[in-house]
Structures are given as structure tokens and as C-alpha cells.
Write a protein that holds these residues in place. Structure first.
Motif, PDB file in Angstrom:
ATOM      1  N   ARG A  63      -8.090   4.482  11.203  1.00 43.48           N
ATOM      2  CA  ARG A  63      -7.908   4.795   9.782  1.00 43.48           C
ATOM      3  C   ARG A  63      -6.701   5.721   9.685  1.00 43.48           C
ATOM      4  O   ARG A  63      -6.513   6.595  10.532  1.00 43.48           O
ATOM      5  CB  ARG A  63      -9.155   5.459   9.193  1.00 43.48           C
ATOM      6  N   TYR A  64      -5.892   5.520   8.666  1.00 45.46           N
ATOM      7  CA  TYR A  64      -4.674   6.324   8.574  1.00 45.46           C
ATOM      8  C   TYR A  64      -4.166   6.337   7.138  1.00 45.46           C
ATOM      9  O   TYR A  64      -4.492   5.473   6.313  1.00 45.46           O
ATOM     10  CB  TYR A  64      -3.577   5.785   9.496  1.00 45.46           C
ATOM     11  N   ALA A  65      -3.343   7.330   6.845  1.00 46.10           N
ATOM     12  CA  ALA A  65      -2.610   7.413   5.581  1.00 46.10           C
ATOM     13  C   ALA A  65      -1.286   8.087   5.878  1.00 46.10           C
ATOM     14  O   ALA A  65      -1.219   9.053   6.644  1.00 46.10           O
ATOM     15  CB  ALA A  65      -3.396   8.202   4.538  1.00 46.10           C
ATOM     16  N   SER A  66      -0.219   7.590   5.290  1.00 46.48           N
ATOM     17  CA  SER A  66       1.105   8.144   5.578  1.00 46.48           C
ATOM     18  C   SER A  66       1.941   8.202   4.312  1.00 46.48           C
ATOM     19  O   SER A  66       1.709   7.467   3.345  1.00 46.48           O
ATOM     20  CB  SER A  66       1.830   7.309   6.640  1.00 46.48           C
ATOM     21  N   PHE A  67       2.943   9.077   4.353  1.00 46.84           N
ATOM     22  CA  PHE A  67       3.867   9.212   3.230  1.00 46.84           C
ATOM     23  C   PHE A  67       5.262   9.471   3.791  1.00 46.84           C
ATOM     24  O   PHE A  67       5.436  10.291   4.708  1.00 46.84           O
ATOM     25  CB  PHE A  67       3.455  10.369   2.316  1.00 46.84           C
ATOM     26  N   THR A  68       6.231   8.773   3.246  1.00 41.64           N
ATOM     27  CA  THR A  68       7.628   8.924   3.666  1.00 41.64           C
ATOM     28  C   THR A  68       8.501   9.157   2.444  1.00 41.64           C
ATOM     29  O   THR A  68       8.343   8.477   1.420  1.00 41.64           O
ATOM     30  CB  THR A  68       8.114   7.667   4.410  1.00 41.64           C
ATOM     31  N   TRP A  69       9.413  10.108   2.566  1.00 40.37           N
ATOM     32  CA  TRP A  69      10.356  10.413   1.486  1.00 40.37           C
ATOM     33  C   TRP A  69      11.747  10.533   2.102  1.00 40.37           C
ATOM     34  O   TRP A  69      11.985  11.376   2.957  1.00 40.37           O
ATOM     35  CB  TRP A  69       9.966  11.726   0.801  1.00 40.37           C
ATOM     36  N   VAL A  70      12.646   9.661   1.693  1.00 43.07           N
ATOM     37  CA  VAL A  70      14.030   9.697   2.162  1.00 43.07           C
ATOM     38  C   VAL A  70      14.911   9.933   0.943  1.00 43.07           C
ATOM     39  O   VAL A  70      14.956   9.098   0.031  1.00 43.07           O
ATOM     40  CB  VAL A  70      14.436   8.394   2.874  1.00 43.07           C
ATOM     41  N   HIS A  71      15.619  11.066   0.932  1.00 40.63           N
ATOM     42  CA  HIS A  71      16.370  11.474  -0.258  1.00 40.63           C
ATOM     43  C   HIS A  71      17.872  11.416   0.015  1.00 40.63           C
ATOM     44  O   HIS A  71      18.366  12.020   0.965  1.00 40.63           O
ATOM     45  CB  HIS A  71      15.992  12.904  -0.650  1.00 40.63           C
ATOM     46  N   HIS A  72      18.567  10.702  -0.852  1.00 37.11           N
ATOM     47  CA  HIS A  72      20.023  10.582  -0.775  1.00 37.11           C
ATOM     48  C   HIS A  72      20.606  11.424  -1.911  1.00 37.11           C
ATOM     49  O   HIS A  72      20.457  11.082  -3.090  1.00 37.11           O
ATOM     50  CB  HIS A  72      20.461   9.123  -0.918  1.00 37.11           C
TER      51      HIS A  72
END
Length: 849
Positions: free
Chosen positions: A734-743
Motif C-alpha cells: 500500500r502506498y501514496a505519493s506526491f510529486t511537485w516539479v516547479h519551473h
């Protein structure tokens, strides 16, 4: 209701046969106005038929006036220049380029200059006070302020080669293509000759409703150049439409070339722009206008400069605006970019847009004399009707109504009568020229070579050989690896397609291969939208557990270079059957069957608590996926779809169920995974890509069947992987992830004197992953499960601690040499795991504006 809508569509589409055939003859005059001394285009010059209405020249000095009267006198005037008058031919399309000389009465004026520049201030500045009035009234001047709106919209997108070298075009090698090079257009860009190569036109009827909010677009006709099978023509159209979007000056941000330019009348505009009152004039309705010049405070920012005319009738509306970007703006490949909008007063005495034009001259070099690529989008509006109630039935069904079988086959007479403005002679020849070009064998051979070099496939008619970047690679298990493959094309069959490859590793001395057969259910290529096919395939090959690549093949030569230990591999035998279906609203689904035999390779072993080694794991599963990507645009390449990003989210739900006992399957399990991704445009702060994922595995399975989290041990920065995580380092049920890539688009670098000339841009990312393994899947509590792998006695695969997420962050610089991104990536947790790298430098190549 549907019958009423269908009847309305038929009436609209047939109207041209009964109404437009009696259209009056017109006198059309167009051209460029330039300064007779500097030879530069003049903006804001009045050009009109004597005793009639006219136009102001745009930011490139261009104009077009039309009349169906017998008047044949054209007047050209501007403050500071001598007024001139010309006689033109009645009821013909003609080009008139004009040079204006200075007014002799002004030659005796004395100009006093000083090197000291007055300090600009917003406070007590009448120009800023005026622009604040425009901002205050912005909502009232939007089209969306009306309860109902309907109008006819004509769009024209064109592309051309600019400043082509005569020595090249006149060479013996290109002699057979002279019919292209002779079709030149010198009326669009002053001092440049354009060779048109693409044209797209669209006529539609538009309906808008304020409450409840709804819109309807009925496509009446569409016509565009077709380059044949070597280019994704629909993808090219989507790309050009995304680059050259509709311009709405009343929005805070204006999207151009996938970026957001701050409007000069945005809420925050006075913070980033400077304004100067230049003149006052009166329009044809007797309304007093103020000519306002605006320019960026920082010329490196994505801002405009130019002139706008503002009404002083209480509406404080924009009556006309001509704007362009600075040559210093932090945007690649652009030599010139101009945007011009014309507005017209309606019966309610408010101004609405009647024409918008966006053009750009691009090239590898920003030198004005070098060759490049020219693109232009023109949109005009007719029959603008407001606050006339529309039936609810109009807005039922899809927002865009189109019948591809009809709209693309409209005769030339339809376009001649329904175009809002006639095509120029060079424009009118594009369709026939490209049609002739596409049929030339030499052109087809050239396109085949181009496809081989840039897409990786060599076309041999019924089959394609490739991709060439996978022909050679190496890894610790196979050593030196050779591969060759290919696939069939629609030339062989539009229904049945085959794909195959064979590979051999000189270290493990084993053959690998792949074979698939695909049947198209819609009699279209299985590589074009919308997909609708059934496929069966068999594959025997190697794979790295936890490596998930995007837009690149796993055995790409450049991925052969990896950091750290890279000797845990799998031999896979996979047999699959799947059905894939896409809908035009961008909803798609697939259902499939998969029988998977996996065997550990290299130093990877599957070992139980009693030290029994398991040589083969077999699973049989039924799987499915639903994906919804509203308003998605993409270019279809030979292997991958290249996304054309928009502001809309993408949802993907995947499910799989393992069946024990079916075709040797050894485990029962169920998996659910959800992925949501979205690009967020943030105005002056640039844009950011956000991704949210989660998944759950039901049932008891060994670690190879859990979620093996995506890792990266190459030196390339991978967007969807954890760049400081080792392959097979973490597993979860079981997993949860979050990614934020800001330009950030140079928000800091643009203000540093030395760096701003390099046009570097800041980028930062943060990735966090929560996960864990339930007791039933913990090998230390269940001896029948496989132990986590080790290297030299040290455990190298772990279950994530539910209370301790994996995290990594990066800061970097992109747009180095316009194509390179370099990130410093720092791992923030699980720093005691063996064989890991706490930080590293990663690079990524990307061609972007």
C-alpha cells in the motif's frame, strides 16, 4: 431535442448555398506602411477609404481594408507624417505598400534631449490611473459578461519558411522543388521573404451562455494541408493550435507557446509594466480614445510592449492593441512575436473583438537575417449578437459538434464565399503545392531518411525497421547486446499489424525476442487516435525490477550507463492479450490477460527462509485500465505520444487480479492503482507539474509481486522516478505519493545582471512517498515468502516504514544552451541504507520554448 439541434446544424451548413452565393463584389487593399527614412514598419497609422471607415496598422505596419462600394480612393495618415492618397482598382484584391515621409511643417521643430532618465513612478501617474480604470472595468468588458452570445468564427493558421537562402533554393539538388520556392510572400514581415508550407482553416458557429455556464461550437468547415503518413497531421494541427492560442487581453494571463504572458491590463500589471500616455484620438463613432504605450520594467520577463487605445466613454475598454515581446525576453528560438487585436463597438455601445492576430518568427539564431520558421494565427468574428436568448437544446450534447466526413470535404466555392478575408496569392497555392510535394518520390525518400534519423524508424513501404537507438546497448547481465526489429505499416494492411524484434546477449549467450499481432477494429492505423484494437503478444527479454521509463526504450544505448550496483535483473516470459478502446472525448479503457514467467538474473535470487531457491515465479492475471484526459492534445510519434500540456488534469485507474491455478498461476491477489496528474499555471511564478498516486495490493504475495517503487540509477533526471533511489530498494503493498516539479521561468535569474543574458531558468522539485507492508506480506513473519534480497550479506530491499516516508528534493538550472537541465538532487530520508547515494547531479535534455 437532438432532432432540433441536428436540423439547426443542417440549416447553418447549407446557408452558404442560398445566402453567400449573392455576396457582393469587394475591393480589398492590403499591405505594409513603413517610414520612408528608417524603412521600419509604422504602427498605428490610419488607412481608410475616402469618406469611409478604415483601420490602424498593426505592430508590423500591416493593414487590410475592404469595401463593397464604388469608392477607390485610399487615404493614409499619421501624426508627424505627410498624409497621402492613392487610387486603387475597384472590386479587386491588391497589395499596396506605402512609404510615409515626415510632415515638412515639423522639420523646424527643435528637440532637446538629456541623458538623465526621469524616474518612473506609479504614484500620481495619470497613465497608471487610467490603466487602473481599465482593470476595474475588465469584468464588464469581457464577452463572459453577457447572458448570451453568438457569432461566427473564422480561424486561419499558417506556417512558412522565412528568409530562405537563395543559393540553397536555387541549387541543382532542389531544382525540382522550385514550385515551392517561387511561391513567396513578402507582405507579412518587412524585409523578409516567406515560403508558405502549411495552411489550416476552420469556420464555426459559436454559442455562449452565462448562467448556467455553457458553450457550444459547431464546426461548419475545416481545411488543412496533408503531409501524408510521415507526419502526424492531426498532431501537427494540435501543436500549432496549442502554440498559437486565442488571445484574450481581458484575462490575467495570455497563453502563448505553452507559457503564460502577463496581460498589460492584468490585476498585477502596474507592478510589472510601465505606462505612458502618447496621444488622444477619436474613432469612427466619435468616441475619444487615449493612446497608451506600455513596456516591461524588466525586459527579460515574459511581458509585452506596445500600444493600446482605451475608450473614454465610461467603459474604459480596449479599442485596439498592438504588442510584441522584447528580444531579451526569456524565451527560446523567437526572433519576433507580435499580437494584435481589433475591437468594434456593438449596438450596446460596448466593444467586442472582431479580429486577433498572433505571429512569430522563429529560428536557431535570433539574427534577423538568418533563416527560420514563421507561424501565424488569425481569428476573425462576424455576426456578433449579444443577450439574445438561446434555446437550451443548443447546449445539449458535446461542447464541440463536428462531422469529419462532411466538414473536410467542403468545396472551394464554400471557402471562397465564407472566408472572412480572402487568401493572398501565396496562401491560396499552399494546398496544391504541398499536395504535389507529398506525391513526389524524392520527397518521400527524404522524409523516410528524416524519420530514420529523428524517430528511429526506417520506412521500407510495407514495413519499418527500428528503433535504431536500441540496436546496440550493454548491461552487467547480457554484456554486449545487439537487437534488430521492425513492424508493418498500413501499406501492408490497414487491419492487421505485426511487430517483432530479436536480441542477443554476448555475456549470457541467450536469445531474446518479441512478437505481436494487432487487429484494428476501426480500419485505422493502430498508432493514430482514436485507438480501437485487439492485440496478442509474446515477449522473452530482460528487465530491471523497478525501472519504469517514459518516452524511451529500456535498451536505449544512453541508458547503458548507470551508477552503483546494477546486477539485479529478471528474465521475463510474458504472454498477453489486450483490447484497447479510445473515445473522442479522451476517455479510454483497456482490458487484458497476462501470463508472466519471471526468473531472477544476475545476483538477484528468490530465496525462502529455509534457503530454498525459487527459479521461476508464474502469475496469471486479468487487468484493466480506465483513463480520462479531458481536452488532451498530443503529437503522435513513431513510438510514443508526445503530450502537448494543458491545464486539465489526467486521471488513470488501473486494476489487476491474479488467478491461482490458471495457466500455472501461483498466486491469488488483487491490485488497485490511481494516478492524478496536472499542470498548474501560476502566472508570474511560472508553472508546476503535480502528480498524486496511490495503490493497494490485496492478498499474500512475495516481494516481486508487490509494488516495486520506480527508481533511477542512470545519470539522467527522470520525472516519474525517484532519482536517488536504487533499483529494487523499496517495496510496498500500500502506498501514496506526491510529486511537485516547479519551473520558475527565470523569476530570479532574470534580475541578476550577468545571468539574465544567459536566459537560465530555475527549477525545483520535491517527491514524497509513503508506504508499507502488512504483516501477511512480511517475509520475516511468513517463511513461505521470499526473503528480501541481499548483497554481501547486507539487506538491500526494504519495506517502507509507514511512519517514515521516502523523500528527495532537487534544485536546478534549466534552459542551459536552450536544451539542457542540470539538477542537484538530495535524498532526505533512509540515508543509512547500504549502497545508496545521498546526493547527485542529474541531467535532462528537452527542446522547449
Amino acid at each position: 431535442m437532438k432532432d432540433k439541434l441536428g436540423f439547426r446544424i443542417i440549416i447553418i451548413m447549407m446557408s452558404f448555398f442560398f445566402v453567400q452565393q449573392i455576396r457582393a463584389q469587394e475591393t480589398v487593399v492590403k499591405g505594409i506602411v513603413i517610414d520612408s527614412i528608417t524603412k521600419k514598419p509604422l504602427q498605428g497609422v490610419s488607412v481608410y477609404f475616402l469618406k469611409g471607415r478604415g483601420v490602424l496598422t498593426d505592430s508590423l505596419g500591416r493593414y487590410m481594408i475592404i469595401t463593397n462600394t464604388t469608392i477607390n480612393k485610399v487615404v493614409v495618415s499619421s501624426v508627424g507624417f505627410r498624409q497621402v492618397q492613392f487610387t486603387v482598382n475597384r472590386f479587386k484584391i491588391q497589395e499596396l505598400n506605402i512609404e510615409l515621409g515626415p510632415d515638412p511643417t515639423l522639420l523646424t521643430n527643435v528637440t532637446v534631449t538629456t541623458n538623465k532618465r526621469a524616474k518612473y513612478r506609479n504614484k500620481d501617474n495619470p497613465a497608471v490611473e487610467l490603466i487602473r480604470k481599465v482593470i476595474e472595468n475588465r469584468e464588464n468588458n469581457k464577452v463572459a459578461s453577457y447572458d448570451y452570445v453568438e457569432y461566427e468564427q473564422y480561424e486561419k493558421i499558417q506556417a512558412a519558411l522565412s528568409s530562405a537562402n537563395d543559393k540553397v533554393t536555387n541549387s541543382r539538388m532542389l531544382k525540382k522543388y522550385n514550385f515551392l520556392f517561387e511561391n513567396r510572400d513578402s507582405s507579412k514581415l518587412s524585409g523578409k521573404s516567406l515560403i508558405p508550407i502549411y495552411m489550416e482553416e476552420r469556420l464555426s458557429k459559436q454559442y455562449l451562455r452565462k448562467d448556467p455556464s455553457a458553450s457550444k461550437s459547431i464546426i461548419l468547415g475545416e481545411k488543412k494541408v496533408n503531409f501524408g503518413s510521415y507526419i502526424d497531421n492531426d498532431g501537427l494541427s494540435s501543436l500549432l493550435n496549442r502554440l498559437y492560442e486565442n488571445i484574450d487581453i481581458y484575462e490575467n494571463n495570455i497563453p502563448i507557446f505553452t507559457y503564460q504572458f502577463l496581460s498589460p491590463i492584468a490585476n498585477a500589471a502596474p507592478t510589472f509594466y510601465m505606462y505612458y500616455i502618447r496621444d488622444t484620438v477619436v474613432d469612427d463613432y466619435g468616441t475619444k480614445l487615449v493612446k497608451l504605450y506600455f513596456t516591461p520594467r524588466n525586459t527579460n520577463d515574459l511581458l509585452f510592449r506596445g500600444n493600446m487605445f482605451i475608450t473614454l466613454d465610461g467603459n474604459y475598454a480596449v479599442q485596439k492593441i498592438n504588442m510584441f515581446i522584447s528580444r531579451n525576453a526569456n524565451i527560446n528560438w523567437i526572433k519576433e512575436l507580435h499580437a494584435d487585436l481589433d475591437f468594434e463597438r456593438g449596438e450596446d455601445k460596448k466593444y467586442h473583438v472582431v479580429k486577433s492576430n498572433l505571429m512569430a518568427d522563429m529560428g536557431l539564431s535570433k539574427s534577423s537575417t538568418s533563416g527560420g520558421f514563421f507561424g501565424e494565427r488569425t481569428v476573425s468574428y462576424k455576426g456578433f449578437t449579444t443577450n439574445k436568448p438561446l434555446a437550451d437544446s443548443i447546449f445539449q450534447g458535446p461542447a464541440i459538434v463536428r462531422n469529419d466526413a462532411v466538414i473536410s470535404k467542403m468545396p472551394d466555392s464554400f471557402w471562397q464565399s465564407r472566408r472572412h478575408n480572402p487568401l493572398s496569392i501565396p496562401e491560396s497555392k499552399v494546398y496544391s503545392n504541398i499536395d504535389s510535394l507529398e506525391k513526389m518520390p524524392s520527397f518521400r525518400r527524404a522524409m523516410a531518411l528524416f524519420t530514420l534519423l529523428f524517430a528511429g524508424y526506417g520506412n521500407l513501404g510495407p514495413v519499418e525497421i527500428g528503433p535504431v537507438n536500441t540496436f546496440y546497448s550493454f548491461n552487467p547481465v547480457e554484456g554486449f547486446r545487439l537487437r534488430v526489429g521492425g513492424r508493418t505499416t498500413p501499406v501492408l494492411s490497414k487491419r492487421l499489424y505485426f511487430e517483432t524484434y530479436g536480441a542477443y546477449g554476448f555475456n549470457d549467450k541467450q536469445w531474446k525476442g518479441f512478437l505481436s499481432a494487432t487487429y484494428s477494429l476501426n480500419n485505422k492505423s493502430i498508432y493514430t487516435f482514436p485507438l480501437n484494437y485487439i492485440r496478442i503478444s509474446a515477449k522473452s527479454d530482460t528487465k530491471i525490477p523497478g525501472q519504469d521509463l517514459e518516452f524511451v526504450q529500456e535498451d536505449n544505448f544512453l541508458l547503458s550507463f548507470k551508477r552503483g550496483n546494477n546486477e539485479r535483473w529478471l528474465y521475463n516470459n510474458i504472454y498477453q492479450a489486450e483490447y484497447v478502446k479510445e473515445f473522442k472525448n479522451r476517455l479510454s479503457f483497456s482490458v487484458g490477460f497476462k501470463n508472466w514467467h519471471q526468473q531472477p538474473a544476475g545476483i538477484l535470487t528468490y530465496t525462502k527462509a529455509n534457503n530454498d531457491n525459487i527459479q521461476n515465479v508464474i502469475t496469471t492475471e486479468i487487468n484493466g485500465q480506465i483513463r480520462y484526459a479531458p481536452n488532451e492534445k498530443f503529437y503522435q510519434g513513431k513510438i510514443y505520444r508526445i503530450p502537448i500540456f494543458t491545464k486539465y488534469p489526467i486521471f488513470t485507474l488501473s486494476a489487476a487480479a491474479g488467478v491461482k491455478g490458471l495457466l500455472g498461476g501461483q498466486y491469488n491477489y488483487q491490485k488497485l492503482d490511481l494516478r492524478i496528474e496536472k499542470r498548474n499555471y501560476m502566472g508570474r511564478l511560472g508553472y508546476a507539474d503535480a502528480t498524486l498516486e496511490g495503490g493497494y495490493t490485496f492478498g499474500q504475495v512475495p516481494f516481486p509481486l508487490l509494488t516495486v517503487h520506480r527508481a533511477n540509477q542512470t545519470f539522467a533526471y527522470q520525472l516519474n522516478s525517484y532519482n536517488m533511489m536504487n533499483f529494487l530498494e523499496f517495496v510496498s503493498d500500500r502506498y501514496a505519493s506526491f510529486t511537485w516539479v516547479h519551473h520558475f521561468m527565470g523569476i530570479v535569474f532574470n534580475r541578476i545582471p550577468l545571468l539574465k543574458k544567459l536566459k537560465f531558468r530555475e527549477v525545483a522539485s520535491f517527491k514524497i512517498l509513503y508506504g508499507g507492508v502488512r504483516n501477511e506480506n512480511n517475509p520475516s513473519l511468513n517463511p513461505n515468502l521470499f526473503k528480501y534480497p541481499t548483497i554481501n550479506g547486507a539487506t538491500t530491499t526494504f519495506a517502507l516504514d509507514p511512519a517514515k516516508p521516502y523523500m528527495e528534493a532537487s534544485i536546478g538550472v534549466e534552459n542551459i544552451f536552450n536544451v539542457l537541465r542540470v539538477d542537484f538532487v538530495k535524498r532526505l530520508s533512509y540515508l543509512d541504507n547500504p549502497g545508496i547515494s545521498p546526493y547527485g547531479i542529474r541531467t535532462r535534455f528537452r527542446v522547449d520554448f
